[in-house]
Design a protein around this motif. Structure first.
Motif, short mmCIF file in Angstrom:
data_model
loop_
_atom_site.label_atom_id
_atom_site.label_comp_id
_atom_site.label_asym_id
_atom_site.label_seq_id
_atom_site.Cartn_x
_atom_site.Cartn_y
_atom_site.Cartn_z
N GLU A 15 0.83 -1.21 0.00
CA GLU A 15 0.00 0.00 0.00
C GLU A 15 0.87 1.26 0.00
O GLU A 15 0.58 2.23 -0.70
CB GLU A 15 -0.93 0.01 1.22
CG GLU A 15 -2.12 -0.92 1.11
CD GLU A 15 -3.13 -0.48 0.07
OE1 GLU A 15 -3.02 0.65 -0.46
OE2 GLU A 15 -4.05 -1.27 -0.22
N LEU A 19 0.89 4.05 -3.08
CA LEU A 19 0.59 5.46 -2.84
C LEU A 19 1.73 6.36 -3.29
O LEU A 19 1.52 7.35 -4.00
CB LEU A 19 0.30 5.68 -1.35
CG LEU A 19 0.15 7.14 -0.90
CD1 LEU A 19 -1.04 7.78 -1.59
CD2 LEU A 19 0.01 7.23 0.61
N ASP A 31 1.32 10.63 -14.90
CA ASP A 31 0.13 9.94 -14.41
C ASP A 31 -0.99 9.95 -15.44
O ASP A 31 -1.68 8.95 -15.64
CB ASP A 31 -0.34 10.54 -13.08
CG ASP A 31 -0.67 12.03 -13.21
OD1 ASP A 31 0.16 12.75 -13.80
OD2 ASP A 31 -1.72 12.46 -12.71
N SER A 35 -2.60 6.73 -17.42
CA SER A 35 -4.06 6.53 -17.36
C SER A 35 -4.66 6.40 -18.76
O SER A 35 -5.54 5.57 -19.00
CB SER A 35 -4.72 7.70 -16.61
OG SER A 35 -4.32 7.73 -15.26
N ILE A 46 -10.03 4.36 -15.69
CA ILE A 46 -9.88 3.86 -14.32
C ILE A 46 -8.90 4.76 -13.58
O ILE A 46 -7.91 5.25 -14.16
CB ILE A 46 -9.39 2.40 -14.30
CG1 ILE A 46 -9.41 1.85 -12.88
CG2 ILE A 46 -8.03 2.27 -14.94
CD1 ILE A 46 -9.20 0.35 -12.79
N ASN A 47 -9.18 5.01 -12.32
CA ASN A 47 -8.33 5.87 -11.50
C ASN A 47 -7.00 5.18 -11.22
O ASN A 47 -6.98 4.07 -10.67
CB ASN A 47 -9.04 6.22 -10.19
CG ASN A 47 -8.25 7.19 -9.34
OD1 ASN A 47 -7.31 6.81 -8.64
ND2 ASN A 47 -8.64 8.45 -9.40
N GLY A 49 -4.56 5.94 -9.15
CA GLY A 49 -4.28 5.80 -7.72
C GLY A 49 -4.99 4.59 -7.13
O GLY A 49 -4.41 3.83 -6.35
N PHE A 50 -6.25 4.41 -7.51
CA PHE A 50 -7.03 3.25 -7.03
C PHE A 50 -6.42 1.95 -7.54
O PHE A 50 -6.32 0.96 -6.80
CB PHE A 50 -8.47 3.37 -7.50
CG PHE A 50 -9.30 2.15 -7.24
CD1 PHE A 50 -9.79 1.88 -5.96
CD2 PHE A 50 -9.58 1.25 -8.26
CE1 PHE A 50 -10.55 0.74 -5.71
CE2 PHE A 50 -10.34 0.11 -8.02
CZ PHE A 50 -10.82 -0.14 -6.74
N LEU A 51 -6.01 1.95 -8.80
CA LEU A 51 -5.42 0.75 -9.40
C LEU A 51 -4.15 0.33 -8.67
O LEU A 51 -3.95 -0.84 -8.37
CB LEU A 51 -5.12 1.02 -10.88
CG LEU A 51 -4.74 -0.20 -11.73
CD1 LEU A 51 -5.94 -1.13 -11.86
CD2 LEU A 51 -4.26 0.25 -13.11
N ALA A 53 -3.27 1.19 -5.61
CA ALA A 53 -3.60 0.83 -4.22
C ALA A 53 -4.19 -0.57 -4.13
O ALA A 53 -4.04 -1.25 -3.11
CB ALA A 53 -4.58 1.85 -3.65
N LEU A 54 -4.83 -1.04 -5.21
CA LEU A 54 -5.46 -2.35 -5.21
C LEU A 54 -4.49 -3.47 -5.56
O LEU A 54 -4.42 -4.50 -4.87
CB LEU A 54 -6.63 -2.36 -6.19
CG LEU A 54 -7.38 -3.70 -6.34
CD1 LEU A 54 -8.02 -4.10 -5.01
CD2 LEU A 54 -8.43 -3.60 -7.44
#
Length: 212
Positions: A15, A19, A31, A35, A46-47, A49-51, A53-54
């Motif tokens: 994580e 980040l 970035d 994207s 798709i975001n 940052g979310f990708l 983090a996942l």
């Protein structure tokens, strides 16, 4: 033995890496490009940052588990895998803090760049000590703590000089090349410095600070 704590710690480190990778990408301005590339392949937006983090934590946990399996035959591989995970996290902490400071101040060279390097490296190396002591090398927290701390300071100070010196040399004396922006060149300087300081820190931690 692969313990529940190994899974939890690898997810936490993942994580952090996800980040700080996003922060670094955002500061150097790639970035949006990444994207757009993902959108062209996936067919939908798709975001980023979310990708990160996942999937980065999942990838980190899988990588650690693989080194555990390999470590059944060669015990040192599992330890090296954990050290590498901590090392990657330290690298991203170093880069992430540096890029955060550059992003918030718009300063990517000069004296303040060197100061930013001191700050980012210091945070990264403290993180390294804690993770390597209590996870990678599984040291007893009450054993030779004072001696380790003194050795840690000495090794870290040498690493700090190496890190800041090389980064400052590349950024402030050599300067941007090949038409690269100040932000990208600042990261090239930092990555070069991280490589050399990481080699030193590995040797110092392994054979001096956490010597068995």
């Amino acid at each position: 033995m692969f313990k529940k704590t190994d899974l939890i710690y690898s997810l936490i480190l993942g994580e952090i890496v996800g980040l700080l990778t996003f922060i670094t990408f955002k500061n150097v301005g790639i970035d949006v490009d990444i994207s757009n590339i993902l959108k062209s392949y996936l067919g939908f937006e798709i975001n980023l940052g979310f990708l990160l983090a996942l999937f980065v934590p999942i990838a980190a946990a899988i990588a650690i588990y693989i080194t555990y399996l390999l470590g059944k035959k060669y015990a040192s591989i599992f330890q090296f895998g954990k050290f590498l995970a901590v090392g990657v996290t330290n690298t991203l902490i170093d880069l992430g803090v540096l890029n955060f400071l550059i992003f918030t101040t718009t300063i990517a060279s000069g004296v303040f760049y060197s100061i930013f390097n001191v700050i980012s490296f210091t945070i990264a190396v403290i993180n390294s000590f804690i993770w390597n002591k209590y996870w990678t090398f599984k040291e007893n927290g009450k054993k030779k703590t004072k001696k380790e701390f003194i050795q840690f300071l000495i090794v870290s100070l040498v690493g700090l000089v190496i890190n800041v010196g090389i980064a400052s040399l590349i950024v402030n004396l050599i300067g941007p090349k090949l038409g690269l922006s100040d932000e990208i060149w600042a990261n090239i300087g930092k990555l070069s410095a991280i490589f050399f300081s990481m080699v030193w820190n590995f040797v110092g931690y392994k054979f001096i600070v956490f010597k068995e």
